[in-house]
Design a protein around this motif. Structure first.
Motif, PDB file in Angstrom:
ATOM      1  N   SER A 218      33.858 -20.097 -40.856  1.00 10.26           N
ATOM      2  CA  SER A 218      33.340 -19.379 -42.021  1.00 10.26           C
ATOM      3  C   SER A 218      31.949 -18.820 -41.769  1.00 10.26           C
ATOM      4  N   ARG A 219      31.118 -19.601 -41.067  1.00  9.82           N
ATOM      5  CA  ARG A 219      29.732 -19.137 -40.862  1.00  9.82           C
ATOM      6  C   ARG A 219      29.707 -17.789 -40.122  1.00  9.82           C
TER       7      ARG A 219
ATOM      8  N   TYR B 148      18.435 -15.814 -29.584  1.00  5.35           N
ATOM      9  CA  TYR B 148      19.433 -15.989 -30.633  1.00  5.35           C
ATOM     10  C   TYR B 148      19.230 -17.347 -31.284  1.00  5.35           C
ATOM     11  N   PRO B 149      19.450 -17.424 -32.592  1.00  3.95           N
ATOM     12  CA  PRO B 149      19.329 -18.742 -33.223  1.00  3.95           C
ATOM     13  C   PRO B 149      20.411 -19.687 -32.687  1.00  3.95           C
ATOM     14  N   GLU B 151      23.474 -22.297 -32.707  1.00  4.21           N
ATOM     15  CA  GLU B 151      24.751 -22.216 -33.426  1.00  4.21           C
ATOM     16  C   GLU B 151      24.678 -22.882 -34.805  1.00  4.21           C
ATOM     17  N   GLU B 152      23.939 -24.019 -34.883  1.00  2.00           N
ATOM     18  CA  GLU B 152      23.927 -24.773 -36.141  1.00  2.00           C
ATOM     19  C   GLU B 152      22.910 -24.216 -37.145  1.00  2.00           C
ATOM     20  N   THR B 153      22.104 -23.234 -36.712  1.00  3.16           N
ATOM     21  CA  THR B 153      21.072 -22.704 -37.606  1.00  3.16           C
ATOM     22  C   THR B 153      21.669 -22.208 -38.922  1.00  3.16           C
ATOM     23  N   PHE B 154      22.820 -21.563 -38.817  1.00  7.61           N
ATOM     24  CA  PHE B 154      23.418 -20.992 -40.025  1.00  7.61           C
ATOM     25  C   PHE B 154      24.645 -21.779 -40.492  1.00  7.61           C
ATOM     26  N   GLU B 155      24.620 -23.091 -40.256  1.00 11.63           N
ATOM     27  CA  GLU B 155      25.812 -23.868 -40.640  1.00 11.63           C
ATOM     28  C   GLU B 155      26.035 -23.867 -42.160  1.00 11.63           C
ATOM     29  N   GLU B 156      24.960 -23.623 -42.927  1.00 12.37           N
ATOM     30  CA  GLU B 156      25.118 -23.563 -44.393  1.00 12.37           C
ATOM     31  C   GLU B 156      26.085 -22.458 -44.808  1.00 12.37           C
ATOM     32  N   LEU B 157      26.202 -21.446 -43.939  1.00 18.87           N
ATOM     33  CA  LEU B 157      27.087 -20.326 -44.288  1.00 18.87           C
ATOM     34  C   LEU B 157      28.553 -20.759 -44.351  1.00 18.87           C
ATOM     35  N   ASP B 158      28.854 -21.907 -43.727  1.00 22.03           N
ATOM     36  CA  ASP B 158      30.232 -22.401 -43.759  1.00 22.03           C
ATOM     37  C   ASP B 158      30.727 -22.611 -45.187  1.00 22.03           C
TER      38      ASP B 158
END
Lengths: 520, 163
Positions: A218-219, B148-149, B151-158
């Motif tokens: 999803s991310r 690049y950030p 991988e977990e930087t944008f985990e909130e987007l999940d």
């Protein structure tokens, strides 16, 4: 040997002959495995045609190189002269462009516009003159636009360029690979080093199936959608491509959001999204993963984005755009980090989670504060609005579904049931009507002047019997001329303008029965 | 060369001035992680300095290489003071003036002194942080560094995908 290993072997095999091109070869093979159209763009002597040819040889496909000077209508489709002579019937036959396994379109930008248009029909629709295209794959080749390559017609129609999924710039080899090249020339002369077939087209079709199964977290999906929207959207115009860049620049200069990416570039996003996610899945697959990572998206964007973007501030060549893609992604990620650090994604996540739990809850207040927070960032503003709408619809749908299953004896019971939904008073009212109308608490009838007069008499009588004070009949009559809407402790009335119906819900069954009597 | 404790004490921390207080911070500019020191001098001026010893990422390795290349442009007095002035650096790399166009009108940009990149407060110049950002932007592009950030930087987007 797995299909992936075979493809890696093919990349290795071609790399033995074409030097310093591993990444280009990798993307080339993946474009074939993912069914994406590819354009190799580079100056002369950068092994563009060789790569296309060698790829064909290493997977055993027949190929046909077609140049601008030889293309004509009959190469695409023609009327069979024998059938026409014998039976006077027009029987269309496929030309080579529709029949050979692998068509290599050389000097694409020297092709006349009408043939480019026909080609795109073959590519997108896979049909022409009523005949299905049998070609398995296509490769586009071209020199860059510069005075060294006269006669090229720059494609100014962005819709045409957009249809080529991937653009790959090709450069000449560096010093050390050139040394290996010298050795090759000295050993094999002008002839190419013979290549082995290491993979089949069926393997490519299997690879396509395997790639299809690669998961997109999803991310990745959310990031890519937001990134593409940041480039393609504008808060002042609905469609950037319906306005000249000069006019858009003028609008941007007066816009308070001109520090965002939207003021830098324009993009038509659907085909970018399609090509990027497909290529990223291919890259993940080749890397042995069954899920896509950001690195795949970033790498894929290098090949799917530069030819699709229009620079608003100053015009850039394809190669300049290619160099800038990383900066665009970087700038976007910096904005994303700011948004993340402000807790925006966390809050949005909470809104979605609440709307998905059992029973769901609509985070109206949180959404209102989020909307205020992002009011100056139109991309997020749209995102918040879309999430607001979908979360609200979900919560409403749940309570409507559940409410219809329950047997309520009064409006108060319905209101109590809805009180934990978090929905606004407006939505609760709407649901009260939708839940109560099909039950014994509800009354529906067609709007007409007679019926409205009857209604006024009936509600006046009802309230008088129950010793409740309401507006006099004359006042109600004047109000109802505009719109039939009324609320008291005993009932609620609204008008469904679309259906020209008057909808009434009563506090409890007895009131509904009395009103029904009064309306007879 | 060794210094006596007294000599070290009188040695200026930044060119021509001494630092009264300093605060370390880890920041990320254009994807480059940097440990900066926000200082205040005894003359109540502030600024940012970035230690080339504390920061060892690829960006700073390349910066060191850049400085080595600029060495031949360095006048002897700058060498003696372990300094690279902005003029020296822009002479070695004319592109710098495009990144810091204000310097032509007399605004200050940055300089290297005692293995620190220094962005000192100047009334007519952009703020030290703005100049540091321009500095990172310019050299990152010049060095071709891609960041690049994680991988977990944008985990909130999940949590944000609604289908």
């Amino acid at each position: 040997m797995s299909v992936r290993e075979k493809m890696k072997r093919q990349i290795e095999e071609i790399s033995k002959t074409l030097y310093d091109m591993e990444e280009v070869i990798e993307i080339y093979c993946l474009s074939k495995a993912t069914d994406l159209t590819i354009m190799l763009l580079g100056p002369h002597a950068t092994a563009k045609s060789s790569l296309a040819r060698m790829w064909s040889k290493t997977c055993g496909l027949e190929y046909r190189i077609v140049t601008a000077s030889e293309v004509d209508e009959s190469l695409i489709a023609y009327i069979d002269p024998a059938v026409f002579r014998e039976k006077n019937v027009v029987q269309m036959r496929r030309g080579e462009l529709m029949e050979k396994d692998h068509i290599i379109i050389d000097e694409f930008f020297m092709w006349l516009g009408k043939y480019r248009a026909k080609l795109h029909q073959l590519l997108e629709e896979r049909t022409y003159a009523g005949l299905d295209v049998l070609t398995k794959t296509w490769t586009f080749l071209s020199n860059p636009f510069s005075e060294y390559y006269p006669g090229q017609i720059e494609e100014i129609n962005w819709a045409t360029i957009d249809r080529i999924d991937i653009f790959v710039p090709v450069f000449q080899a560096k010093i050390l690979p050139s040394q290996t090249m010298v050795r090759k020339f000295s050993e094999f002369g002008r002839k190419e080093k013979p290549l082995e077939q290491v993979i089949t087209w069926d393997d490519y079709l299997k690879a396509r199936e395997e790639i299809r199964k690669v998961e997109v977290p999803s991310r990745i999906n959310v990031w890519l959608s937001l990134f593409a929207h940041s480039l393609s959207s504008c808060k002042l115009v609905k469609d950037k491509f319906s306005m000249d860049p000069a006019k858009l620049r003028k609008l941007c200069s007066g816009c308070n959001e001109n520090n965002h990416l939207c003021a830098k570039v324009s993009l038509s996003k659907p085909r970018y999204l399609r090509a990027t996610i497909i290529l990223a899945k291919g890259l993940a697959w080749l890397d042995g993963r069954d899920y896509v990572q950001f690195q795949d998206i970033y790498k894929a964007s290098k090949y799917t984005l530069p030819h699709r973007i229009v620079w608003l501030e100053d015009e850039k060549t394809y190669h300049e755009s290619f160099e800038e893609v990383n900066e665009l992604i970087q700038s976007f990620n910096e904005e994303m980090l700011v948004w993340k650090n402000r807790g925006l994604f966390n809050s949005l996540g909470k809104v979605i989670k609440s709307s998905q739990k059992e029973p769901p809850y609509f985070e109206e207040e949180l959404l209102a504060s989020l909307a205020a927070d992002v009011s100056e960032i139109h991309v997020l503003k749209s995102f918040v609005q879309e999430i607001h709408d979908i979360a609200r619809t979900r919560v409403k749908d749940y309570y409507l579904r559940e409410g219809k299953e329950k047997k309520f004896r009064s409006i108060q019971q319905i209101k109590n049931f809805l009180s934990s939904s978090g929905l606004s008073t407006f939505d609760v009212d709407d649901l009260v009507f939708k839940i109560a109308l099909p039950t014994s608490l509800g009354i529906i009838f067609t709007k007409s002047s007679d019926n409205v007069n009857k209604l006024i008499d009936a509600i006046a009588d009802l309230h008088r019997h129950r010793k409740k004070t309401i507006d006099p009949k004359l006042a109600l009559s004047r109000r109802f001329e505009e719109k039939v809407i009324f609320e008291s402790d005993l009932l609620k009335i609204r008008e469904n303008e679309r259906k020209r119906k008057i909808e009434i819900v009563c506090a409890h069954k007895e009131i509904a029965e009395e009103l029904r009597e009064g309306l007879k | 060369m060794t210094f006596t404790p007294d000599a070290l004490k009188t040695y200026p921390d930044i060119w021509g001035d001494k630092i009264a207080s300093e605060k370390e911070e880890d920041i990320i500019i254009k994807g480059i992680e940097i440990r900066i020191k926000k200082y205040k001098t005894v003359t109540k001026l502030s600024g940012i300095r970035v230690s080339l010893d504390d920061n060892k990422s690829l960006f700073f390795q390349k910066l060191r290489e850049e400085l080595m290349q600029a060495d031949s442009f360095r006048p002897p007095e700058e060498k003696a003071m372990n300094q690279y002035s902005y003029n020296t650096l822009s002479e070695a790399d004319p592109g710098l003036d495009k990144a810091f166009p204000g310097t032509i009108k007399g605004e200050s940009a940055f300089y290297i002194y005692n293995d620190h990149v220094i962005f000192h407060e100047e009334s007519i110049s952009p703020s030290p942080m703005e100049r540091l950002t321009t500095f990172v932007e310019y050299y990152k592009k010049k060095f071709g560094i891609k960041t690049y950030p994680r991988e977990e930087t944008f985990e909130e987007l999940d949590e944000l995908e609604i289908l």
